[in-house]
Design a protein around this motif. Structure first.
Motif, short mmCIF file in Angstrom:
data_model
loop_
_atom_site.label_atom_id
_atom_site.label_comp_id
_atom_site.label_asym_id
_atom_site.label_seq_id
_atom_site.Cartn_x
_atom_site.Cartn_y
_atom_site.Cartn_z
N ALA A 1 0.73 -1.20 -0.15
CA ALA A 1 -0.10 0.06 0.07
C ALA A 1 1.02 1.29 0.00
CB ALA A 1 -0.84 0.03 1.26
N THR A 2 0.27 2.27 -0.28
CA THR A 2 0.98 3.62 -0.53
C THR A 2 0.53 4.40 0.93
OG1 THR A 2 -0.72 4.50 -2.13
CG2 THR A 2 1.46 3.67 -2.90
N VAL A 3 1.10 4.92 1.56
CA VAL A 3 0.71 5.48 2.67
C VAL A 3 1.38 6.87 2.89
CG1 VAL A 3 0.90 5.38 5.18
CG2 VAL A 3 0.66 3.01 3.88
N VAL A 4 0.56 7.84 3.51
CA VAL A 4 1.25 9.27 3.82
C VAL A 4 0.97 9.21 5.55
CG1 VAL A 4 1.11 11.77 3.81
CG2 VAL A 4 0.56 10.23 1.52
N VAL A 5 2.10 9.76 6.31
CA VAL A 5 1.93 9.92 7.54
C VAL A 5 2.54 11.44 7.61
CG1 VAL A 5 2.58 9.18 9.82
CG2 VAL A 5 2.65 7.47 8.01
N THR A 6 1.57 12.13 8.33
CA THR A 6 1.87 13.66 8.41
C THR A 6 2.34 13.73 9.94
OG1 THR A 6 -0.33 14.31 9.40
CG2 THR A 6 0.07 14.55 7.08
N GLY A 7 3.33 14.72 10.16
CA GLY A 7 3.90 15.06 11.71
C GLY A 7 4.90 13.76 11.90
N ALA A 8 5.27 13.29 11.02
CA ALA A 8 5.95 12.01 11.08
C ALA A 8 7.64 12.18 11.55
CB ALA A 8 5.80 11.17 9.94
N GLY A 9 7.87 13.48 11.79
CA GLY A 9 9.34 13.72 12.19
C GLY A 9 9.75 13.06 13.51
N GLY A 10 8.72 12.61 14.29
CA GLY A 10 8.98 12.24 15.67
C GLY A 10 7.67 11.57 16.39
N GLY A 11 7.76 11.15 17.55
CA GLY A 11 6.58 10.91 18.23
C GLY A 11 5.90 9.63 17.39
N ILE A 12 4.53 9.69 17.53
CA ILE A 12 3.59 8.80 17.02
C ILE A 12 3.67 8.75 15.49
CG2 ILE A 12 1.03 8.34 16.57
CD1 ILE A 12 0.47 9.53 19.65
N GLY A 13 3.64 9.77 14.87
CA GLY A 13 3.89 9.61 13.39
C GLY A 13 5.29 8.99 12.98
N ALA A 14 6.23 9.09 13.68
CA ALA A 14 7.37 8.32 13.36
C ALA A 14 7.26 6.82 13.56
CB ALA A 14 8.72 8.92 14.03
N ALA A 15 6.67 6.50 14.73
CA ALA A 15 6.21 5.04 14.90
C ALA A 15 5.36 4.72 14.08
CB ALA A 15 5.76 5.08 16.37
N LEU A 16 4.27 5.34 13.55
CA LEU A 16 3.55 4.88 12.59
C LEU A 16 4.15 4.57 11.09
CD1 LEU A 16 0.38 7.07 12.89
CD2 LEU A 16 0.65 4.53 13.99
N ALA A 17 4.94 5.65 10.74
CA ALA A 17 5.53 5.44 9.54
C ALA A 17 6.60 4.30 9.57
CB ALA A 17 6.70 6.57 9.11
N ARG A 18 7.12 4.08 10.47
CA ARG A 18 8.02 2.91 10.70
C ARG A 18 7.45 1.60 10.70
NH1 ARG A 18 10.45 6.22 15.26
NH2 ARG A 18 12.45 6.92 14.52
N ARG A 19 6.06 1.35 11.12
CA ARG A 19 5.42 0.21 11.19
C ARG A 19 4.70 0.00 10.06
NH1 ARG A 19 2.73 -2.68 15.20
NH2 ARG A 19 2.00 -4.70 13.90
N PHE A 20 4.34 0.95 9.36
CA PHE A 20 3.69 0.88 7.91
C PHE A 20 4.92 0.39 6.93
CE2 PHE A 20 0.16 3.58 9.19
CZ PHE A 20 -0.92 2.56 8.54
N THR A 21 6.21 0.76 7.11
CA THR A 21 7.16 0.37 6.29
C THR A 21 7.41 -1.10 6.55
OG1 THR A 21 8.25 2.62 6.24
CG2 THR A 21 9.59 0.80 5.57
N ALA A 22 7.62 -1.40 7.92
CA ALA A 22 7.97 -3.00 8.30
C ALA A 22 6.99 -3.89 7.71
CB ALA A 22 8.08 -2.97 9.87
N GLU A 23 5.71 -3.34 7.71
CA GLU A 23 4.60 -4.25 6.96
C GLU A 23 4.58 -4.20 5.75
OE1 GLU A 23 2.58 -6.20 8.87
OE2 GLU A 23 3.24 -5.48 10.86
N GLY A 24 5.44 -3.48 4.90
CA GLY A 24 5.60 -3.90 3.62
C GLY A 24 4.99 -2.52 2.58
#
Length: 253
Positions: free
Chosen positions: A7-30
């Motif tokens: 999937a293609t995913v956009v995560v805003t406010g992803a420079g740290g905190g919850i956003g960075a955690a979401l970005a890492r998890r989505f990437t880890a899931e492919g």
């Protein structure tokens, strides 16, 4: 998750905190991920770490650039960027900022994405709200009110478009160990810090909720009981919150 793989995913406010955690998890899931943040350096650092693409800037205005970076398609949009806005509860500039970032950025993103999603019959909108959107937060009127607005908008999106293939999730954590918790000051120390969780726990809760196809994501499960108590007996709940306010005034100011 099969729904995330590729999937293609956009995560805003992803420079740290919850956003960075979401970005890492989505990437880890492919998934293929765009990392957005107002701070270009932070966005680039997270993107380089996880093999994503950085698209810095105001979350309200990056949809087209993010879509192009992802090959012309956005499957999942995580409206995660937010502001706390404590301080003077009657300062109009704080209200304007909170309204713009915590609510209108979500509206603008949805306006840009919904036609595409409805046309193809699928899309996923993830709104990082807060338990304050279900309850409230002492010492933070603009934050509390606009988070109620963000939740209401997410509910409206879900009830309006779910039969057309749109999935909506509203994440409503209490304290999370991020810069926003630190900036909440003594009110955060009193109300949020004792049960604060890690940003990665929020990502885990979201993925469990997506797997179960749940709208409301509660990384702190006890929030469901607080929400029910608030609805069942508003005066009792308000009395309890006022006692908390008095405690804060006595120890935090």
């Amino acid at each position: 998750m099969d729904a995330v793989q590729g999937a293609t995913v956009v995560v805003t406010g992803a420079g740290g905190g919850i956003g960075a955690a979401l970005a890492r998890r989505f990437t880890a899931e492919g998934a293929r991920v765009v990392v957005n943040d107002l701070d270009a350096g932070k966005a680039k650092a997270v993107a380089e770490e996880i093999g994503a693409v950085a698209v810095p800037g105001d979350a309200s205005g990056i949809i087209e650039e993010a879509r192009e970076a992802l090959g012309g398609r956005i499957d999942v949009y995580c409206a995660n960027a937010g502001v706390g806005c404590g301080g003077d509860p009657f300062a109009e500039d704080l209200w304007e900022l909170a309204w713009d970032v915590n609510v209108m950025a979500h509206v603008r993103a949805a306006r840009a994405l919904i036609p595409e999603w409805v046309e193809r019959g699928s899309g996923r909108f993830v709104s990082t709200v807060s338990a304050a959107g279900l309850l409230t937060m002492i010492g933070a009127a603009p934050y509390s009110v606009t988070k109620h607005g963000a939740l209401a908008f997410a509910e409206w999106l879900s009830l309006t478009y779910r039969h057309k293939g749109l999935k909506v999730h509203a994440i409503c954590p209490q304290g999370v160990r991020t810069d926003m918790l630190t900036s909440a000051g003594s009110a955060g120390d009193l109300v949020l810090a004792p049960t604060a969780i890690e940003p990665e726990d929020v990502a885990d809760a979201l993925f469990a909720g997506m797997e179960a196809d749940r709208f409301l994501i509660l990384p702190h499960p006890e929030v469901a009981d607080y929400y029910a108590a608030r609805a069942g007996d508003p005066d009792r709940w308000l009395t309890g919150m006022n006692q908390l306010q008095q405690k804060w005034e006595g120890t935090g100011k």
